[in-house]
Design a protein around this motif. Structure first.
Motif, PDB file in Angstrom:
ATOM      1  N   SER A   1       5.916  27.811 -47.886  1.00 23.06           N
ATOM      2  CA  SER A   1       4.276  27.438 -47.597  1.00 23.06           C
ATOM      3  C   SER A   1       3.045  28.568 -48.501  1.00 23.06           C
ATOM      4  O   SER A   1       1.840  28.382 -48.463  1.00 23.06           O
ATOM      5  CB  SER A   1       4.254  28.401 -46.331  1.00 23.06           C
ATOM      6  OG  SER A   1       4.677  29.940 -46.203  1.00 23.06           O
TER       7      SER A   1
ATOM      8  N   CYS B   1      -1.536  21.153 -48.368  1.00 24.67           N
ATOM      9  CA  CYS B   1      -0.478  21.593 -47.297  1.00 24.67           C
ATOM     10  C   CYS B   1       0.157  20.299 -46.508  1.00 24.67           C
ATOM     11  O   CYS B   1      -1.297  19.615 -45.727  1.00 24.67           O
ATOM     12  CB  CYS B   1      -1.137  23.048 -46.434  1.00 24.67           C
ATOM     13  SG  CYS B   1      -2.282  23.795 -47.402  1.00 24.67           S
TER      14      CYS B   1
ATOM     15  N   THR C   1      -1.345  30.389 -49.162  1.00 26.89           N
ATOM     16  CA  THR C   1      -0.389  30.467 -48.206  1.00 26.89           C
ATOM     17  C   THR C   1      -0.753  29.059 -47.311  1.00 26.89           C
ATOM     18  O   THR C   1      -2.094  29.555 -46.519  1.00 26.89           O
ATOM     19  CB  THR C   1       0.306  31.644 -47.677  1.00 26.89           C
ATOM     20  OG1 THR C   1       0.415  32.396 -48.823  1.00 26.89           O
ATOM     21  CG2 THR C   1       1.144  31.660 -46.959  1.00 26.89           C
ATOM     22  N   CYS C   2      -0.426  28.591 -46.572  1.00 23.70           N
ATOM     23  CA  CYS C   2      -0.379  27.047 -45.731  1.00 23.70           C
ATOM     24  C   CYS C   2      -0.366  28.088 -44.439  1.00 23.70           C
ATOM     25  O   CYS C   2       0.764  29.622 -44.715  1.00 23.70           O
ATOM     26  CB  CYS C   2       0.260  25.872 -46.395  1.00 23.70           C
ATOM     27  SG  CYS C   2      -0.030  24.991 -47.462  1.00 23.70           S
TER      28      CYS C   2
ATOM     29  N   ARG D   1       4.585  22.670 -45.439  1.00 25.98           N
ATOM     30  CA  ARG D   1       4.700  23.361 -46.757  1.00 25.98           C
ATOM     31  C   ARG D   1       3.428  23.287 -48.156  1.00 25.98           C
ATOM     32  O   ARG D   1       2.998  22.298 -47.972  1.00 25.98           O
ATOM     33  CB  ARG D   1       5.904  22.184 -47.786  1.00 25.98           C
ATOM     34  CG  ARG D   1       6.447  22.372 -49.374  1.00 25.98           C
ATOM     35  CD  ARG D   1       7.303  21.177 -49.532  1.00 25.98           C
ATOM     36  NE  ARG D   1       8.843  21.038 -48.617  1.00 25.98           N
ATOM     37  CZ  ARG D   1       9.422  19.746 -48.395  1.00 25.98           C
ATOM     38  NH1 ARG D   1       8.961  19.264 -49.004  1.00 25.98           N
ATOM     39  NH2 ARG D   1      10.205  19.644 -48.103  1.00 25.98           N
TER      40      ARG D   1
END
Length: 107
Positions: free
Chosen positions: A44, A64, A93-94, A99
């Motif tokens: 992520s 994302c 960061t998702c 992902r």
């Protein structure tokens, strides 16, 4: 110099000048579009470190995706980092279970 020979020389020089101009036109965008950066994605999280030492302006973008069904991943959101000029590092960061697919945008 006979007229026919002069015409061929002129045509040859004109063609060479056009070829040189075309090659320069192709080379400029390719050099300008490539940023000296390391881009990584792991689960992520995606990050970029640019080390150009020059005045490129860039930002990290993370697409994302929900990959809970690997046969049918779906785009959830896109995150945008801050604009940086020159050297820098950015991490995005998702959310949990998503992902990150990172890429760079240049201004």
């Amino acid at each position: 110099m006979p007229r026919k020979t002069a015409a061929l020389v002129t045509a040859g020089l004109t063609g060479a000048a056009a070829l040189t101009a075309g090659l320069l036109a192709l080379a400029a965008p390719a050099g300008a579009a490539s940023l000296p950066c390391n881009l990584t994605s792991n689960g992520s999280t995606t990050s970029a470190t640019c080390y150009s030492g020059s005045s490129y302006t860039w930002r990290l973008v993370a697409d994302c995706s929900d990959v809970s069904d690997p046969r049918n991943p779906s785009h959830v959101t896109t995150l945008y980092g801050d604009w940086h000029t020159g050297d820098g590092t950015e991490t995005l960061t998702c959310g949990s279970g998503l992902r990150a697919n990172g890429h760079l945008e240049a201004a």
